[in-house]
Design a protein around this motif. Structure first.
Motif, PDB file in Angstrom:
ATOM      1  N   GLY A  40       2.101  12.020  29.231  1.00 24.88           N
ATOM      2  CA  GLY A  40       2.652  13.203  28.576  1.00 24.88           C
ATOM      3  C   GLY A  40       3.425  12.940  27.306  1.00 24.88           C
ATOM      4  O   GLY A  40       3.958  13.881  26.689  1.00 24.88           O
ATOM      5  N   SER A  41       3.483  11.703  26.847  1.00 27.82           N
ATOM      6  CA  SER A  41       4.346  11.361  25.714  1.00 27.82           C
ATOM      7  C   SER A  41       3.835  11.895  24.373  1.00 27.82           C
ATOM      8  O   SER A  41       4.593  11.953  23.409  1.00 27.82           O
ATOM      9  N   LEU A  42       2.574  12.279  24.308  1.00 25.09           N
ATOM     10  CA  LEU A  42       2.050  12.886  23.077  1.00 25.09           C
ATOM     11  C   LEU A  42       2.071  14.412  23.124  1.00 25.09           C
ATOM     12  O   LEU A  42       1.514  15.080  22.247  1.00 25.09           O
ATOM     13  N   GLY A  43       2.693  14.954  24.164  1.00 18.22           N
ATOM     14  CA  GLY A  43       2.943  16.394  24.203  1.00 18.22           C
ATOM     15  C   GLY A  43       1.729  17.251  23.977  1.00 18.22           C
ATOM     16  O   GLY A  43       0.692  17.085  24.623  1.00 18.22           O
ATOM     17  N   ARG A  44       1.831  18.182  23.024  1.00 18.80           N
ATOM     18  CA  ARG A  44       0.737  19.126  22.790  1.00 18.80           C
ATOM     19  C   ARG A  44      -0.523  18.460  22.271  1.00 18.80           C
ATOM     20  O   ARG A  44      -1.621  19.025  22.386  1.00 18.80           O
ATOM     21  N   GLU A  46      -1.938  15.994  23.586  1.00 18.40           N
ATOM     22  CA  GLU A  46      -2.724  15.768  24.794  1.00 18.40           C
ATOM     23  C   GLU A  46      -3.374  17.069  25.259  1.00 18.40           C
ATOM     24  O   GLU A  46      -4.544  17.087  25.671  1.00 18.40           O
ATOM     25  N   GLU A  47      -2.619  18.161  25.179  1.00 15.72           N
ATOM     26  CA  GLU A  47      -3.166  19.467  25.575  1.00 15.72           C
ATOM     27  C   GLU A  47      -4.341  19.863  24.682  1.00 15.72           C
ATOM     28  O   GLU A  47      -5.342  20.403  25.161  1.00 15.72           O
ATOM     29  N   ILE A  48      -4.198  19.603  23.398  1.00 13.96           N
ATOM     30  CA  ILE A  48      -5.283  19.938  22.468  1.00 13.96           C
ATOM     31  C   ILE A  48      -6.539  19.141  22.797  1.00 13.96           C
ATOM     32  O   ILE A  48      -7.658  19.679  22.777  1.00 13.96           O
ATOM     33  N   ALA A  49      -6.381  17.869  23.110  1.00 10.43           N
ATOM     34  CA  ALA A  49      -7.541  17.033  23.435  1.00 10.43           C
ATOM     35  C   ALA A  49      -8.266  17.576  24.656  1.00 10.43           C
ATOM     36  O   ALA A  49      -9.508  17.651  24.677  1.00 10.43           O
ATOM     37  N   LEU A  50      -7.523  17.987  25.673  1.00  7.90           N
ATOM     38  CA  LEU A  50      -8.155  18.536  26.878  1.00  7.90           C
ATOM     39  C   LEU A  50      -8.803  19.887  26.592  1.00  7.90           C
ATOM     40  O   LEU A  50      -9.901  20.185  27.090  1.00  7.90           O
ATOM     41  N   PHE A  51      -8.135  20.703  25.795  1.00  5.73           N
ATOM     42  CA  PHE A  51      -8.693  22.001  25.396  1.00  5.73           C
ATOM     43  C   PHE A  51     -10.036  21.806  24.689  1.00  5.73           C
ATOM     44  O   PHE A  51     -11.041  22.460  25.028  1.00  5.73           O
ATOM     45  N   MET A  52     -10.070  20.909  23.733  1.00  8.98           N
ATOM     46  CA  MET A  52     -11.301  20.667  22.985  1.00  8.98           C
ATOM     47  C   MET A  52     -12.384  20.074  23.876  1.00  8.98           C
ATOM     48  O   MET A  52     -13.570  20.402  23.746  1.00  8.98           O
ATOM     49  N   LEU A 293      -0.353  33.110  23.124  1.00 10.46           N
ATOM     50  CA  LEU A 293      -0.610  31.875  22.373  1.00 10.46           C
ATOM     51  C   LEU A 293       0.666  31.385  21.695  1.00 10.46           C
ATOM     52  O   LEU A 293       1.466  32.188  21.195  1.00 10.46           O
ATOM     53  N   THR A 294       0.840  30.074  21.656  1.00  9.27           N
ATOM     54  CA  THR A 294       1.950  29.449  20.952  1.00  9.27           C
ATOM     55  C   THR A 294       1.386  28.696  19.758  1.00  9.27           C
ATOM     56  O   THR A 294       0.511  27.832  19.908  1.00  9.27           O
ATOM     57  N   ALA A 295       1.850  29.030  18.578  1.00  7.86           N
ATOM     58  CA  ALA A 295       1.306  28.443  17.353  1.00  7.86           C
ATOM     59  C   ALA A 295       1.638  26.963  17.249  1.00  7.86           C
ATOM     60  O   ALA A 295       2.687  26.503  17.715  1.00  7.86           O
ATOM     61  N   LEU A 296       0.747  26.215  16.610  1.00 10.11           N
ATOM     62  CA  LEU A 296       0.998  24.799  16.361  1.00 10.11           C
ATOM     63  C   LEU A 296       2.064  24.591  15.295  1.00 10.11           C
ATOM     64  O   LEU A 296       2.842  23.634  15.364  1.00 10.11           O
ATOM     65  N   LEU A 297       2.107  25.476  14.291  1.00  4.11           N
ATOM     66  CA  LEU A 297       2.980  25.279  13.141  1.00  4.11           C
ATOM     67  C   LEU A 297       3.732  26.557  12.801  1.00  4.11           C
ATOM     68  O   LEU A 297       3.239  27.668  13.057  1.00  4.11           O
ATOM     69  N   ALA A 322      -6.225  10.261  18.464  1.00 10.55           N
ATOM     70  CA  ALA A 322      -5.448   9.522  19.457  1.00 10.55           C
ATOM     71  C   ALA A 322      -6.204   9.434  20.774  1.00 10.55           C
ATOM     72  O   ALA A 322      -6.272   8.372  21.407  1.00 10.55           O
ATOM     73  N   HIS A 323      -6.778  10.552  21.188  1.00 11.98           N
ATOM     74  CA  HIS A 323      -7.505  10.604  22.452  1.00 11.98           C
ATOM     75  C   HIS A 323      -8.712   9.661  22.453  1.00 11.98           C
ATOM     76  O   HIS A 323      -9.013   9.010  23.457  1.00 11.98           O
ATOM     77  N   ASP A 324      -9.381   9.562  21.309  1.00 11.04           N
ATOM     78  CA  ASP A 324     -10.612   8.783  21.238  1.00 11.04           C
ATOM     79  C   ASP A 324     -10.369   7.310  20.935  1.00 11.04           C
ATOM     80  O   ASP A 324     -11.058   6.427  21.463  1.00 11.04           O
ATOM     81  N   GLN A 325      -9.392   7.023  20.085  1.00 10.22           N
ATOM     82  CA  GLN A 325      -9.268   5.678  19.525  1.00 10.22           C
ATOM     83  C   GLN A 325      -8.236   4.790  20.211  1.00 10.22           C
ATOM     84  O   GLN A 325      -8.273   3.573  20.040  1.00 10.22           O
ATOM     85  N   MET A 326      -7.323   5.369  20.958  1.00 12.47           N
ATOM     86  CA  MET A 326      -6.362   4.528  21.673  1.00 12.47           C
ATOM     87  C   MET A 326      -7.072   3.701  22.739  1.00 12.47           C
ATOM     88  O   MET A 326      -8.079   4.133  23.305  1.00 12.47           O
ATOM     89  N   THR A 327      -6.549   2.539  23.008  1.00  8.12           N
ATOM     90  CA  THR A 327      -7.104   1.716  24.082  1.00  8.12           C
ATOM     91  C   THR A 327      -6.477   2.094  25.417  1.00  8.12           C
ATOM     92  O   THR A 327      -5.398   2.693  25.474  1.00  8.12           O
ATOM     93  N   THR A 328      -7.173   1.743  26.481  1.00 10.96           N
ATOM     94  CA  THR A 328      -6.615   1.940  27.819  1.00 10.96           C
ATOM     95  C   THR A 328      -5.709   0.765  28.165  1.00 10.96           C
ATOM     96  O   THR A 328      -5.728  -0.280  27.493  1.00 10.96           O
TER      97      THR A 328
END
Length: 338
Positions: A40-44, A46-52, A293-297, A322-328
């Motif tokens: 959860g340290s990347l906050g929203r 992470e939510e955006i990555a799951l949404f997409m 909806l809660t705006a990003l900006l 971040a979701h794609d390029q970070m290592t596990t």
């Protein structure tokens, strides 16, 4: 290509909305849990990555192809002095878009979006909504389908925006009709009108609601009576995108107002949408609250043109990078928390 042959087909499509892919969301969440960061340290982001992931139906969603579609239309109600600029500015700004000199040109290039400019009969303004329906059924359908036509199933993310002198007045009428309240709750200074101009806007919205409210029995009638060509086009684009499972990044107040009537008929229409920003236009925060909806900006922008959404697209791209390029943890040989 999505096409709405009549208002009934539009209504049926609005009630048959596809859902996100829960398996893809679960797979993306599992990947998030393995990345080298506290949960959860990347906050929203992470939510955006799951949404997409859910709408693209893949564990590692992309933002390689972003389309920004900007629709332009003119409004009969502009003759009532509800804007600080004359209606001729709409066509002048379309020329500026095509010449590459507007804010959206720079911001679309910055976020890597391909830009589509769609003027809609600028030489034939809609009717004055204080006196008659803005559009005939045929005109409204043509605008809806012009919006649907810009959506490609291969698109990773869609931005919709607008240009239309006077269009914050029909936008306020659409919001008041869809979610209630008084004209003063939804009007704002738009292009920078003075107090007298603000009073003219409130009067125009009140007159339009008095004339049309009883006839606005569904989203199609609400759009055609109180909207405008560019507003209906954005509505058509958002619905077509949902039918193709293309996620949408909403811009400001007028873009949101295009969805208001649809949301009244089926609140789930905004499930595939991210609010890019909350604008300085008075009714926008109220509208986003109605959508849930809660705006990003929040940057105090009020330009339109899809400009706020284009800035927010950078956030979406960052989330997916971040979701794609970070290592596990395993790949990086980093110990996980106990």
């Amino acid at each position: 290509m999505i096409h709405f042959p009549d208002g009934a087909a539009f209504a049926r499509a609005l009630q048959a909305l596809p859902e996100p892919d829960e398996q893809a969301i679960a797979a993306a969440a599992a990947r998030q849990a393995m990345l080298t960061k506290p949960a959860g340290s990347l906050g929203r982001l992470e939510e955006i990555a799951l949404f997409m992931a859910g709408w693209q139906r893949q564990e590692r969603p992309r933002a390689d192809r972003i389309r920004a579609a900007i629709f332009a239309g003119n409004h009969g109600v502009a003759a009532r002095g509800v804007s600080a600029y004359p209606a001729a500015v709409t066509a002048q700004m379309v020329a500026n878009f095509r010449g590459g000199g507007a804010a959206i040109n720079a911001l679309a290039a910055a976020c890597g979006a391909e830009l589509s400019i769609v003027p809609l009969e600028l030489d034939r303004p809609t009717a004055d909504i204080c006196q008659a329906p803005a559009m005939s059924e045929a005109d409204c359908l043509a605008a809806l389908n012009a919006g649907a036509a810009v959506v490609d199933a291969d698109c990773d993310l869609l931005i919709v925006g607008e240009m239309g002198i006077g269009n914050s007045t029909p936008a306020a009428a659409l919001c008041a009709q869809s979610f209630g309240g008084q004209p003063q709750d939804w009007i704002g200074r738009g292009t920078g009108v003075d107090e007298a101009g603000l009073a003219r806007k409130a009067d125009a919205v009140a007159r339009a609601l008095h004339r049309h409210a009883s006839h606005c029995t569904n989203a199609f009638e609400t759009l055609r009576r109180l909207g405008g060509r560019e507003i209906a086009a954005m509505a058509g684009a958002v619905l077509a995108a949902r039918l193709m499972r293309v996620p949408v990044l909403l811009d400001g107040f007028i873009c949101g107002a295009a969805v208001a009537g649809l949301a009244r008929d089926n609140p789930a229409i905004t499930d595939h949408c991210i609010a890019g920003h909350v604008s300085a236009e008075a009714g926008h925060a109220r509208l986003l609250h109605a959508f849930g909806l809660t705006a990003l900006l929040q940057l105090d922008m009020r330009l339109g043109e899809g400009s706020g959404a284009a800035v927010a697209a950078q956030i979406v791209r960052s989330a997916l990078a971040a979701h794609d390029q970070m290592t596990t943890f395993t790949e990086a040989a980093v110990a996980q928390a106990l």
